[in-house]
Structures are given as structure tokens and as C-alpha cells.
Design a protein around this motif. Structure first.
Motif, mmCIF file in Angstrom:
data_model
loop_
_atom_site.group_PDB
_atom_site.id
_atom_site.type_symbol
_atom_site.label_atom_id
_atom_site.label_comp_id
_atom_site.label_asym_id
_atom_site.label_seq_id
_atom_site.Cartn_x
_atom_site.Cartn_y
_atom_site.Cartn_z
ATOM 1 N N PRO A 155 39.203 27.263 18.153
ATOM 2 C CA PRO A 155 38.410 26.264 17.993
ATOM 3 C C PRO A 155 37.235 26.696 18.897
ATOM 4 N N ALA A 156 35.846 26.661 18.376
ATOM 5 C CA ALA A 156 34.793 26.824 19.131
ATOM 6 C C ALA A 156 34.392 25.857 19.999
ATOM 7 N N LEU A 157 33.953 26.033 21.162
ATOM 8 C CA LEU A 157 33.664 25.098 22.143
ATOM 9 C C LEU A 157 32.287 24.430 21.770
ATOM 10 N N PRO A 158 31.830 23.600 22.062
ATOM 11 C CA PRO A 158 30.484 23.104 21.603
ATOM 12 C C PRO A 158 29.459 23.821 22.588
ATOM 13 N N LYS A 159 28.290 24.089 22.093
ATOM 14 C CA LYS A 159 27.419 24.858 22.757
ATOM 15 C C LYS A 159 26.448 23.858 23.972
ATOM 16 N N PRO A 160 26.440 24.423 25.058
ATOM 17 C CA PRO A 160 25.714 23.510 26.081
ATOM 18 C C PRO A 160 24.258 23.357 25.568
ATOM 19 N N GLU A 161 23.757 21.837 26.023
ATOM 20 C CA GLU A 161 22.434 21.382 25.307
ATOM 21 C C GLU A 161 21.586 22.343 26.062
ATOM 22 N N ARG A 162 21.415 22.636 27.320
ATOM 23 C CA ARG A 162 20.348 23.290 28.053
ATOM 24 C C ARG A 162 20.726 24.697 28.100
ATOM 25 N N GLY A 163 21.342 25.403 27.335
ATOM 26 C CA GLY A 163 21.835 26.859 27.343
ATOM 27 C C GLY A 163 22.931 26.992 28.361
ATOM 28 N N GLY A 164 22.750 28.406 28.719
ATOM 29 C CA GLY A 164 23.925 28.705 29.700
ATOM 30 C C GLY A 164 25.327 28.970 29.111
ATOM 31 N N GLY A 165 26.381 28.310 29.294
ATOM 32 C CA GLY A 165 27.753 28.302 28.760
ATOM 33 C C GLY A 165 28.777 29.047 29.628
ATOM 34 N N TYR A 166 28.157 29.857 30.597
ATOM 35 C CA TYR A 166 28.923 30.441 31.541
ATOM 36 C C TYR A 166 29.885 29.559 32.220
ATOM 37 N N SER A 167 31.181 29.690 32.489
ATOM 38 C CA SER A 167 31.983 29.034 33.231
ATOM 39 C C SER A 167 33.034 30.024 34.046
ATOM 40 N N LEU A 168 33.371 29.671 35.286
ATOM 41 C CA LEU A 168 34.200 30.501 36.138
ATOM 42 C C LEU A 168 35.358 29.960 35.973
ATOM 43 N N SER A 169 36.065 30.613 34.912
ATOM 44 C CA SER A 169 37.356 30.294 34.432
ATOM 45 C C SER A 169 38.416 30.978 35.164
ATOM 46 N N GLU A 170 39.862 30.805 35.059
ATOM 47 C CA GLU A 170 40.854 31.406 35.646
ATOM 48 C C GLU A 170 40.838 32.870 35.408
ATOM 49 N N HIS A 171 40.585 33.191 34.059
ATOM 50 C CA HIS A 171 40.469 34.637 33.814
ATOM 51 C C HIS A 171 39.227 35.309 34.280
ATOM 52 N N VAL A 172 38.294 34.813 34.378
ATOM 53 C CA VAL A 172 37.173 35.379 35.163
ATOM 54 C C VAL A 172 37.267 35.659 36.606
ATOM 55 N N GLN A 173 37.908 34.669 37.312
ATOM 56 C CA GLN A 173 38.172 34.674 38.814
ATOM 57 C C GLN A 173 39.440 35.893 38.970
ATOM 58 N N ARG A 174 40.304 35.986 37.921
ATOM 59 C CA ARG A 174 41.340 36.946 38.070
ATOM 60 C C ARG A 174 40.633 38.444 37.670
ATOM 61 N N TYR A 175 39.760 38.395 37.039
ATOM 62 C CA TYR A 175 38.920 39.732 36.852
ATOM 63 C C TYR A 175 38.186 40.139 38.184
ATOM 64 N N TYR A 176 37.742 39.125 38.733
ATOM 65 C CA TYR A 176 36.663 39.501 39.925
ATOM 66 C C TYR A 176 37.610 39.946 40.977
ATOM 67 N N LYS A 177 38.891 39.555 41.008
ATOM 68 C CA LYS A 177 39.902 39.837 42.186
ATOM 69 C C LYS A 177 40.238 41.197 41.877
ATOM 70 N N THR A 178 40.469 41.994 40.727
ATOM 71 C CA THR A 178 40.381 43.016 40.147
ATOM 72 C C THR A 178 39.739 44.233 40.710
ATOM 73 N N THR A 179 38.416 43.584 40.861
ATOM 74 C CA THR A 179 37.184 44.561 41.085
ATOM 75 C C THR A 179 36.910 44.720 42.525
ATOM 76 N N ARG A 180 37.476 43.904 43.227
ATOM 77 C CA ARG A 180 37.458 44.030 44.801
ATOM 78 C C ARG A 180 37.849 45.417 45.481
ATOM 79 N N ILE A 181 37.275 45.909 46.221
ATOM 80 C CA ILE A 181 37.908 47.214 46.727
ATOM 81 C C ILE A 181 38.292 46.951 48.193
#
Length: 69
Positions: A43-69
Motif C-alpha cells: 500500500p502506498a504511503l500518503p504523500k507529504p503535504e509540503r513535499g519531501g518524503g525522505y525518511s531515515l528508515s532502518e533500511h537506509v541506515q543499514r545501507y549507510y553502514k555498508t558504505t563506510r570505509i
């Protein structure tokens, strides 16, 4: 004709008929299998009223950890 030649051609004929039958059975069943195994759309999440829509989710945090050197 010898009996050896006759049995080989009969064997290849039955092999060909069996192959055609198996392919026909598979193609008749395949469309229903593919339709039933498609993942349901999330199910699609409702769009934010003022744009944006980026959230620092667990998946994104895990990705950032894999890119660290």
C-alpha cells in the motif's frame, strides 16, 4: 527395413510426441502459475503535504553502514 531401424524411429517418434505433450501442458499451466505468484503491491504511503518524503528508515541506515570505509 530391419527391425532395429524400425524400433529407433518408433522410439524417436514417441519421444517427440511426449516432448510436445509436456510443452503443451506446461504452457497451458504457466500463465496461471505466474499470475498467482506475483507479489501483492505494497500500500502506498500518503504523500507529504509540503513535499519531501525522505525518511531515515532502518533500511537506509543499514545501507549507510555498508558504505563506510
Amino acid at each position: 527395413m530391419s527391425s532395429k531401424n524400425s524400433s529407433l524411429s518408433r522410439r524417436s517418434l514417441f519421444g517427440g510426441v511426449a516432448t510436445v505433450g509436456a510443452v503443451a501442458a506446461a504452457t497451458s499451466v504457466l500463465p496461471t502459475v505466474v499470475k498467482n505468484n506475483l507479489p501483492a503491491a505494497a500500500p502506498a504511503l500518503p504523500k507529504p503535504e509540503r513535499g519531501g518524503g525522505y525518511s531515515l528508515s532502518e533500511h537506509v541506515q543499514r545501507y549507510y553502514k555498508t558504505t563506510r570505509i
